[in-house]
Design an enzyme around this catalytic site. Structure first.
Site, PDB file in Angstrom:
ATOM      1  N   LEU A 184       0.818  -1.213   0.000  1.00  0.00           N
ATOM      2  CA  LEU A 184       0.000   0.000   0.000  1.00  0.00           C
ATOM      3  C   LEU A 184       0.853   1.264   0.000  1.00  0.00           C
ATOM      4  O   LEU A 184       0.403   2.316  -0.453  1.00  0.00           O
ATOM      5  CB  LEU A 184      -0.934  -0.008   1.220  1.00  0.00           C
ATOM      6  CG  LEU A 184      -1.925  -1.184   1.272  1.00  0.00           C
ATOM      7  CD1 LEU A 184      -2.743  -1.133   2.551  1.00  0.00           C
ATOM      8  CD2 LEU A 184      -2.845  -1.153   0.057  1.00  0.00           C
ATOM      9  N   ASP A 185       2.079   1.169   0.508  1.00  0.00           N
ATOM     10  CA  ASP A 185       2.995   2.318   0.485  1.00  0.00           C
ATOM     11  C   ASP A 185       4.173   1.972  -0.423  1.00  0.00           C
ATOM     12  O   ASP A 185       5.295   1.779   0.029  1.00  0.00           O
ATOM     13  CB  ASP A 185       3.469   2.647   1.905  1.00  0.00           C
ATOM     14  CG  ASP A 185       4.192   3.994   1.964  1.00  0.00           C
ATOM     15  OD1 ASP A 185       4.145   4.739   0.957  1.00  0.00           O
ATOM     16  OD2 ASP A 185       4.818   4.294   2.991  1.00  0.00           O
ATOM     17  N   PHE A 186       3.884   1.917  -1.718  1.00  0.00           N
ATOM     18  CA  PHE A 186       4.865   1.479  -2.720  1.00  0.00           C
ATOM     19  C   PHE A 186       5.619   2.715  -3.210  1.00  0.00           C
ATOM     20  O   PHE A 186       5.295   3.285  -4.245  1.00  0.00           O
ATOM     21  CB  PHE A 186       4.138   0.799  -3.878  1.00  0.00           C
ATOM     22  CG  PHE A 186       5.009  -0.068  -4.739  1.00  0.00           C
ATOM     23  CD1 PHE A 186       4.813  -1.434  -4.805  1.00  0.00           C
ATOM     24  CD2 PHE A 186       6.025   0.481  -5.510  1.00  0.00           C
ATOM     25  CE1 PHE A 186       5.599  -2.235  -5.618  1.00  0.00           C
ATOM     26  CE2 PHE A 186       6.818  -0.302  -6.311  1.00  0.00           C
ATOM     27  CZ  PHE A 186       6.598  -1.669  -6.367  1.00  0.00           C
TER      28      PHE A 186
END
Length: 286
Positions: free
Chosen positions: A72-74
Site C-alpha cells: 500500500l505504500d509502494f
C-alpha cells in the site's frame, strides 16, 4: 528468490527493557537508501538491473504462497540498494485482501495521473487489483524514470513495450513480466550493439596500463575517471574517437553484470606501466 527481493534478516533478539517493554532488536544486511537523482546519474545498464530486480518482486507479490500481495505504500523510500539489486525493507503496509465489489464501478482505482476501472468477479472481488496497484506504482515511481533515460537506441522499441504494458489501462497478462525476463536477449542487444568502423588507428600494447591521465565522463563507473563498459575493442575505439580528449584506452579484466568489459579512457599515454591483467591501446597520430 526471497533473499534476492527482500531485505535479509541475519538475526534478532527479544528482551524486556526497563524503559521499553517487549523490545525486539533485529540485525539485517546493510543497504543504501534509494536516491532517484543519484540513480539517474548511473549507467543505463545498472538502472536496468534495478528494474529487473523490481520485476522479480512484482512477480513474487502477484504469485506468493499467501495469494496476491499489494504494497500500500509502494514508494522509493521503502526500498534500498544491496550490491546493485533493489530490495524492499518495509512490509508493514502489505495486504492480501482484494477489494470487495458488487459492480465494476466499485473497482475504481485513482492515481494522480491516471485512473483504472477493473472488472468485478462473480465472487464479488475486484480482479487483480493488488497486482495492478503494484504494477502501476512501479511504473510511475521507477520504470518511467529509470528505463527511457539514456537507453541504447537498439532497445528503445522493447522499452516502449515495457512502459506500455505496465502503464496503460488494458488488461494485462504475464507478458508484462516476460518482457523483462529474456534478459539474455536484452543483454545481447545491448552488448552487441552495432558500431561503425573506425578510421582512427590504435597501437596495441599488451600487459600495460596508464596509471594517470584521467578525465571525467558521464556515465562513469569511476568518479575520478572515465570508466565505461564495452562489448569489444571496436566499441572502445568508437567511444574514444567520440571524445576529443581521449588519446588512449585500457582494457581491464573486469566485467559488468551483463558481461560487458570495463575500459578506462585516457587523455594521454605519456607514462605506461606494466600490468599483466590489462591491455592498452594508444591512438596513433600523424
Amino acid at each position: 528468490c526471497l533473499v534476492v527481493i527482500f531485505f535479509q534478516l541475519y538475526g534478532y533478539c527479544y528482551q524486556d527493557s526497563n524503559d521499553i517493554p517487549d523490545t525486539l532488536t533485529t540485525i539485517t544486511e546493510l543497504g543504501s537508501p534509494l536516491e532517484m537523482i543519484q540513480l539517474l546519474q548511473t549507467s543505463w545498464e545498472d538502472r536496468f538491473r534495478i528494474c529487473l530486480s523490481l520485476v522479480r518482486l512484482l512477480h513474487y507479490l502477484a504469485h506468493s504462497p499467501l495469494g496476491s500481495v499489494t504494497l500500500l505504500d509502494f514508494r522509493p523510500r521503502q526500498f534500498v540498494i544491496v550490491d546493485g539489486e533493489l530490495k524492499v525493507t518495509d512490509l508493514d503496509d502489505a495486504s492480501i485482501e482484494e477489494s470487495s465489489c458488487t459492480s465494476n464501478s466499485d473497482c475504481f482505482m485513482e492515481f494522480p495521473a491516471r485512473n483504472f476501472t477493473l472488472p468485478c468477479s462473480v465472487e464479488g472481488r475486484c480482479q487483480n487489483m493488488n497486482e495492478k496497484r503494484n504494477l502501476y506504482n512501479a511504473y510511475r515511481f521507477f520504470f518511467t524514470y529509470l528505463l527511457p533515460h539514456s537507453a541504447p537506441s537498439s532497445l528503445r522499441p522493447l522499452l516502449d513495450k515495457i512502459l506500455n504494458a505496465t502503464g496503460n489501462r488494458n488488461k494485462h497478462d504475464n507478458a508484462k513480466y516476460i518482457l523483462f525476463y529474456p534478459s539474455p536477449s536484452v543483454n545481447s542487444e545491448f552488448t552487441q550493439k552495432c558500431v561503425k568502423s573506425a578510421n582512427t588507428k590504435y597501437r596495441r600494447v599488451p600487459e600495460a596500463f596508464i596509471p594517470d591521465e584521467n578525465y571525467r565522463c558521464w556515465p562513469s563507473y569511476h568518479h575520478k575517471g572515465c570508466l565505461l563498459s564495452v562489448f569489444d575493442v571496436n566499441e572502445a575505439i568508437e567511444i574514444c574517437d567520440s571524445y576529443s580528449q581521449c588519446k588512449a584506452f585500457v582494457l581491464t579484466n573486469q566485467t559488468t553484470w551483463t558481461g560487458r568489459q570495463l575500459v578506462f579512457f585516457k587523455m594521454a599515454s605519456n607514462r605506461i606501466m606494466p600490468d599483466p591483467d590489462k591491455i592498452t591501446y594508444v591512438k596513433v597520430t600523424d
